[in-house]
Design a protein around this motif. Structure first.
Motif, PDB file in Angstrom:
ATOM      1  N   LYS A  61       0.812  -1.229   0.000  1.00  0.00           N
ATOM      2  CA  LYS A  61       0.000   0.000   0.000  1.00  0.00           C
ATOM      3  C   LYS A  61       0.839   1.270   0.000  1.00  0.00           C
ATOM      4  O   LYS A  61       0.325   2.357  -0.235  1.00  0.00           O
ATOM      5  N   SER A 148      -7.933  -0.552   4.232  1.00  0.00           N
ATOM      6  CA  SER A 148      -8.618  -0.415   2.949  1.00  0.00           C
ATOM      7  C   SER A 148      -7.645  -0.771   1.819  1.00  0.00           C
ATOM      8  O   SER A 148      -6.444  -0.512   1.921  1.00  0.00           O
ATOM      9  N   ASN A 150      -6.454   0.216  -0.961  1.00  0.00           N
ATOM     10  CA  ASN A 150      -6.023   1.254  -1.903  1.00  0.00           C
ATOM     11  C   ASN A 150      -4.547   1.565  -1.653  1.00  0.00           C
ATOM     12  O   ASN A 150      -4.026   1.276  -0.570  1.00  0.00           O
ATOM     13  N   SER A 156     -10.588   5.368  -0.728  1.00  0.00           N
ATOM     14  CA  SER A 156     -10.806   3.945  -0.438  1.00  0.00           C
ATOM     15  C   SER A 156     -11.570   3.294  -1.586  1.00  0.00           C
ATOM     16  O   SER A 156     -12.419   3.932  -2.210  1.00  0.00           O
TER      17      SER A 156
HETATM   18 MG    MG Z   1      -7.721   3.493   4.554  1.00  0.00          MG
END
Ligand code: MG
Ligand code: TXA
Length: 324
Positions: A61, A148, A150, A156
């Protein structure tokens, strides 16, 4: 994992979905990364008891390592192993809101790796309501750390295409379960002290919590003792385009004059207005992503001014607008 390899993408509705889901869950158990739908947003999951696997969440991420992960469970037994000294209100709140879109911050037990809690002595727990999410946790048989799904700082993901756009080749499996029904992340409530602290407004409203507990909950700024959700200090939810929040009395008939005053071309400005709070939560992050794909420079949002998701919607919108 090797970032050159494509992720395996599996879709709810595919003939072999349940066998593939099984494979994905076992991969997660063994240290792999699996993105999957929850009722709030898509999550990026790893075995929460495996520090190495959780470390790979941060690299996939690009997430700062002091931002702790929410741990997802499929049963109260699983939850109880991860916490110490849970107060009675934990069980009262779970009875009312779990499985569902609320995470509780509690003292962590020793089996939770420090990496998961971002070095804090607490852990955030959530039992998701999504069938696919619960299935994955049950099949894996381990708690699942999942932020999340992303790239850090981006809105998100609320549709599978968002996850594929951000994380393809960075994770082992992407489980597509269609468009997400809620679209705003879980409420994060710190229940370690006598008076709970609302660290992040979310899909379960402050009012519902206060009604159940029969007392007010605090905001992080009202208290010195409880730490803020560390993640709330980072840039969040923003498209590349600038976001302006319009006042309640703004009317769409003022739009052309307003854009002219800003000195922008009309085709570079996206105006967003929603029918109600549920639709705003469901569509806002998608609309932000579309704004970037379509090359808008400015997004003007007229927020919905009522409804259970009001506080969560305004929180995400103001964060996107301030770029922090
Ligand atoms: Mg988040
Ligand atoms: O709806 C959700 O909560 C989604 C889905 C996937 O479950 N997850 C999610 O995770 O939004 P993430 O990582 O994007 O946001 C987690 C938030 C961050 O603001 C983080 O700082 C806070 O929860 N948090 C996690 N553990 C915490 C802890 N021990 N103490 C305080 N805040 C914590």
């Amino acid at each position: 994992m090797n970032f050159d390899l494509r992720s395996v993408i599996i879709k709810d509705g595919d003939e072999d979905f349940s066998a593939k889901l099984h494979e994905a869950a076992l991969c997660l158990k063994e240290g792999g990364l699996v993105a999957f739908p929850t009722e709030t947003v898509y999550g990026l999951g790893a075995n929460a008891l495996d520090a190495r696997a959780c470390k790979s969440i941060y690299s996939a991420k690009g997430r700062p390592s002091d931002n702790p992960l929410i741990v997802h469970v499929s049963s109260m037994d699983m939850a109880n192993e991860l916490v110490q000294d849970a107060p009675p209100c934990f069980y009262e709140l779970c009875k009312e809101f779990w499985p569902g879109p609320i995470s509780f911050v509690l003292n962590k037990s020793d089996i939770v790796p420090n990496l998961v809690s971002g070095g804090l002595d607490s852990v955030a727990l959530r039992m998701p309501a999504s069938k696919i999410a619960l299935n994955i946790i049950e099949i894996a048989g381990v708690p699942v750390a999942a932020p999340s799904a992303n790239i850090s700082g981006r809105p998100s993901p609320t549709r599978c295409e968002h996850v594929i756009f951000d994380l393809n080749k960075r994770v082992d499996y992407i489980v597509c379960g269609g468009d997400i029904p809620i679209g705003v992340e879980s409420t994060v409530l710190d229940i370690r002290a006598e008076t709970p602290v609302l660290l992040r407004p979310g899909a379960v409203s402050r009012e519902r919590i206060e009604t159940l507990l029969g007392k007010k909950v605090l905001n992080p700024s009202n208290t010195d003792r409880a730490p803020r959700a560390p993640g709330m200090k980072y840039r969040h939810y923003s498209p590349n385009a600038k976001v302006y929040v319009l006042a309640d009395n703004f009317s769409s008939s003022d739009l052309d004059d307003y854009i002219l005053d800003l000195g922008l071309k009309k085709n570079k400005v996206l105006y967003l207005e929603y029918e109600d709070d549920l639709i705003m939560a469901r569509d806002l992050f998608h609309d932000f992503r579309q704004a970037d794909l379509e090359g808008y420079e400015l997004v003007l949002v007229k927020p919905v001014s009522s409804g259970e998701l009001l506080e969560a919607n305004i929180n995400r919108l103001l964060k996107a607008a301030s770029g922090i």
